[in-house]
Write a protein that holds these residues in place. Structure first.
Motif, short mmCIF file in Angstrom:
data_model
loop_
_atom_site.label_atom_id
_atom_site.label_comp_id
_atom_site.label_asym_id
_atom_site.label_seq_id
_atom_site.Cartn_x
_atom_site.Cartn_y
_atom_site.Cartn_z
N GLY A 110 57.71 91.95 48.06
CA GLY A 110 58.02 91.05 47.16
C GLY A 110 57.58 89.61 47.51
N THR A 111 58.46 88.42 47.71
CA THR A 111 57.68 87.31 48.27
C THR A 111 57.85 86.87 49.53
N GLY A 112 58.01 87.96 50.29
CA GLY A 112 57.95 87.88 51.64
C GLY A 112 58.74 87.34 52.62
N SER A 113 60.18 87.64 52.14
CA SER A 113 61.52 87.15 53.16
C SER A 113 61.40 87.83 54.35
N SER A 114 61.25 89.37 54.35
CA SER A 114 61.32 89.97 55.56
C SER A 114 60.10 89.49 56.59
N ILE A 115 58.78 89.41 56.16
CA ILE A 115 57.91 89.20 57.02
C ILE A 115 58.09 87.58 57.71
N SER A 116 58.49 86.94 56.80
CA SER A 116 58.68 85.60 57.41
C SER A 116 59.84 85.36 58.36
N ALA A 117 60.89 86.29 58.28
CA ALA A 117 61.90 86.40 59.05
C ALA A 117 61.58 87.15 60.52
N ALA A 118 60.73 88.02 60.20
CA ALA A 118 60.23 88.85 61.40
C ALA A 118 59.32 87.90 62.31
N LEU A 119 58.58 87.01 61.70
CA LEU A 119 57.70 86.19 62.59
C LEU A 119 58.69 85.27 63.17
N ASN A 120 59.54 84.81 62.33
CA ASN A 120 60.55 83.71 62.93
C ASN A 120 61.34 84.11 64.34
N TYR A 121 61.65 85.41 64.05
CA TYR A 121 62.27 85.98 65.29
C TYR A 121 61.37 86.73 66.25
N GLY A 122 60.28 86.45 66.33
CA GLY A 122 59.51 87.02 67.52
C GLY A 122 58.76 88.44 67.18
N CYS A 123 58.85 88.72 65.84
CA CYS A 123 58.29 90.08 65.78
C CYS A 123 56.95 90.16 64.93
N ASP A 159 60.69 81.63 38.84
CA ASP A 159 60.50 82.48 37.75
C ASP A 159 59.98 83.68 37.98
N SER A 160 58.88 83.72 38.94
CA SER A 160 58.05 85.04 39.02
C SER A 160 58.78 86.01 39.80
N HIS A 161 60.15 85.93 40.54
CA HIS A 161 60.74 86.65 41.08
C HIS A 161 62.14 86.17 41.11
N CYS A 162 63.07 87.20 40.44
CA CYS A 162 64.47 86.63 40.32
C CYS A 162 65.38 87.54 41.27
N ALA A 163 64.77 87.97 42.18
CA ALA A 163 65.60 88.69 43.21
C ALA A 163 65.38 88.72 44.65
N VAL A 164 65.06 87.33 44.96
CA VAL A 164 64.62 86.98 46.37
C VAL A 164 66.00 87.09 47.21
N TYR A 165 65.71 87.68 48.41
CA TYR A 165 66.94 87.85 49.20
C TYR A 165 66.69 86.86 50.55
N PRO A 166 67.84 86.52 50.88
CA PRO A 166 67.78 85.20 51.80
C PRO A 166 67.41 85.57 53.37
N GLU A 167 66.44 84.87 53.98
CA GLU A 167 66.40 85.51 55.26
C GLU A 167 67.45 85.56 56.38
N ALA A 168 68.62 84.80 56.00
CA ALA A 168 69.77 84.85 56.72
C ALA A 168 70.17 86.28 56.63
N LEU A 169 70.17 87.18 55.71
CA LEU A 169 70.53 88.29 55.56
C LEU A 169 69.76 89.32 56.40
N LEU A 170 68.53 88.96 56.92
CA LEU A 170 67.72 89.64 57.94
C LEU A 170 67.92 89.37 59.35
N GLU A 171 68.64 88.17 59.77
CA GLU A 171 68.79 87.78 61.04
C GLU A 171 69.38 89.01 61.79
#
Length: 373
Positions: free
Chosen positions: A337-350, A306-318
């Motif tokens: 926002g709620t951190g999709s891009s930073i979570s994805a960056a860490l997942n992909y070695g960045c 409810d706190s954020h209605c526009a989360v974009y998926p990490e799959a979009l960042l791969e």
């Protein structure tokens, strides 16, 4: 393994919030740039915070800014004063965004990439064309637009009655130099099937053996030298299939197949090649092919609270991160926002730097990163 420090909620008691005030989580911008921290989450106005980042220090930028008159983000009264998205006119919204993106351009490496996801808006039943207004304004300010990706969300608005349902958004790929980092091999789509043998012949993934092309060459009106060259090229590609370098191919022979795009030599290099040589060959290499510019990705649900209605998926960042951020490079998101891009960056070695006006969203981002790492 990521090394995390204790990260506590920011208390607002006895504090007057200012847009230039910076609060770090895990590390600071300078420590991330220096390679001493994995990521930093920064609370404040992105335009002012971007001005504190040194030139040419960021490898890749991925972001989805607040959409024009589309969302009511969960911001305090102080934070709302510096928010983007609630402007009365599209032009004002575009101008505010491009000012932010001017700073993005400055801090981004000459070999870097900027991936911008942005949605559109109907105003009095008239589609405003917001994404392209922003993109064209950026081009006017010196950005080079390399691609317009269509994000097909596979589901959309059901309430409309007099137009088609909305099921896509734009993801623009911008660079600031014609020579930029791009590792296509990390994102190639591997062929599903390889070559096979049948009656001593090598057959491609789609059943091409070269027999038909050989017959067409012999029957064609190609000159003797052209036929000899065409047979030689055909034999060469069949050998590449035997060696596992090529899994499929198509041959175009003058008088038998038509050009895919244009038969004008001035427009099509293939048309000129066909006129000059009498044939050309298109190959599918065994290492695979690059993705198309239409991506079928369902929007994210796990962190769509409810706190954020526009989360974009990490799959979009791969694809953006794998292709345009080198291993160990820095990914920046000025509207994290709620951190999709930073979570994805860490997942992909960045490494990652995320900026947001909302302290509440940054706390969710912190939890999200800890949950995944």
């Amino acid at each position: 393994m990521l090394k995390h420090t204790a990260m506590q909620n920011i208390s607002r008691q006895h504090m007057v919030w200012r847009p230039e005030e910076i609060t770090f989580r895990n590390g600071s911008i300078s420590s991330v740039v220096a390679g001493q921290s994995d990521y930093a989450l920064v609370w404040g106005d992105c335009l002012k915070i971007l001005k504190t980042i040194s030139d040419d220090s960021i490898d890749c930028v991925v972001t989805s800014p607040p959409y024009f008159q589309q969302r009511d983000y969960d911001l305090t009264r102080e934070e709302q004063k510096f928010a983007i998205g609630g402007e009365k006119r599209v032009g004002e919204y575009v101008e505010k965004l491009t000012l932010v993106f001017d700073e993005v351009k400055r801090v981004m490496s000459p070999h870097g990439s900027f991936w911008l996801n942005i949605g559109d808006k109907y105003i009095n039943k008239d589609l405003a064309g917001v994404p392209w207004r922003v993109a064209l304004a950026m081009k006017d300010r010196g950005w080079i637009l390399r691609d317009d990706i269509i994000w097909n969300q596979l589901k959309g608005t059901q309430s409309v009655k007099d137009r088609m349902r909305d099921v896509y958004e734009h993801v623009f790929h911008f660079v600031k130099s014609k020579q930029y980092y791009f590792d296509g091999d990390r994102i190639r789509i591997k062929p599903r099937n390889g070559v096979s043998l049948s009656h001593g012949m090598v057959i491609s993934a789609t059943g091409v053996s070269g027999r038909k092309y050989r017959s067409q060459i012999e029957k064609s009106d190609l000159s003797g030298d052209e036929k000899k060259a065409a047979i030689g090229a055909l034999d060469a590609v069949i050998k590449e299939m035997q060696e596992g370098k090529v899994v499929d191919f198509r041959m175009t022979i003058r008088g038998f197949q038509r050009i895919y795009h244009s038969e004008s030599n001035a427009i099509s290099g293939r048309a000129k090649e066909l006129e000059d040589k009498g044939f050309f060959i298109l190959k599918m290499w065994s290492k695979g092919h690059l993705p198309s510019n239409i991506w079928d990705i369902v929007p994210e649900d796990k962190w769509r609270k409810d706190s954020h209605c526009a989360v974009y998926p990490e799959a979009l960042l791969e694809i953006p991160i794998k292709a345009t951020c080198p291993n160990g490079g820095i990914v920046l998101d000025p509207f994290v926002g709620t951190g999709s891009s930073i979570s994805a960056a860490l997942n992909y070695g960045c490494k990652g730097i995320g900026i947001d006006l909302s302290n509440k969203y940054l706390n969710i981002a912190r939890a999200r990163i800890e949950d995944g790492h």
